[in-house]
Design a protein around this motif. Sequence first.
Motif, PDB file in Angstrom:
ATOM      1  N   ASP A  37      41.768  35.007  47.456  1.00 45.45           N
ATOM      2  CA  ASP A  37      41.068  34.830  46.214  1.00 45.45           C
ATOM      3  C   ASP A  37      40.794  33.304  45.821  1.00 45.45           C
ATOM      4  O   ASP A  37      41.774  32.341  45.806  1.00 45.45           O
ATOM      5  N   ALA A  38      39.553  32.940  46.064  1.00 46.90           N
ATOM      6  CA  ALA A  38      39.254  31.650  45.675  1.00 46.90           C
ATOM      7  C   ALA A  38      38.378  31.435  44.443  1.00 46.90           C
ATOM      8  O   ALA A  38      37.888  32.402  43.974  1.00 46.90           O
ATOM      9  N   GLU A  39      38.448  30.193  43.694  1.00 49.47           N
ATOM     10  CA  GLU A  39      37.575  29.985  42.633  1.00 49.47           C
ATOM     11  C   GLU A  39      36.398  29.789  42.758  1.00 49.47           C
ATOM     12  O   GLU A  39      36.048  29.244  44.095  1.00 49.47           O
ATOM     13  N   LEU A  70      38.600  32.654  30.608  1.00 45.90           N
ATOM     14  CA  LEU A  70      39.318  33.548  31.446  1.00 45.90           C
ATOM     15  C   LEU A  70      40.413  34.173  30.873  1.00 45.90           C
ATOM     16  O   LEU A  70      40.539  35.428  31.325  1.00 45.90           O
ATOM     17  N   ASN A  71      40.790  33.925  29.836  1.00 45.44           N
ATOM     18  CA  ASN A  71      41.823  34.722  29.066  1.00 45.44           C
ATOM     19  C   ASN A  71      41.101  35.822  28.311  1.00 45.44           C
ATOM     20  O   ASN A  71      41.529  36.956  28.498  1.00 45.44           O
TER      21      ASN A  71
END
Length: 78
Positions: A37-39, A70-71
């Motif tokens: 999983d990459a940003e 993101l939250n």
Amino acid sequence: MTAAQQTDPSRDAAIDQLRLENLQNMLAHLNCYPADDAECVLELKLPLSMLTTIMLRSAEARTTPQSLVLNVLSEAGY
């Protein structure tokens, strides 16, 4: 519209289904292999009022706008 420009609805539906399956397979892979999983960069066009609200709420929460978004996405199940 010429016959060449027209699309077959059943073909379009099949292509859409393949896209969905590919995305589901990618998500399943990333869930199984978190190291893969990459940003990524996601550019969004938002109304200025929404961006200002994000910036205000992030300042109130003493966090970055990115962390706030993101939250929120995480809490929404994404």
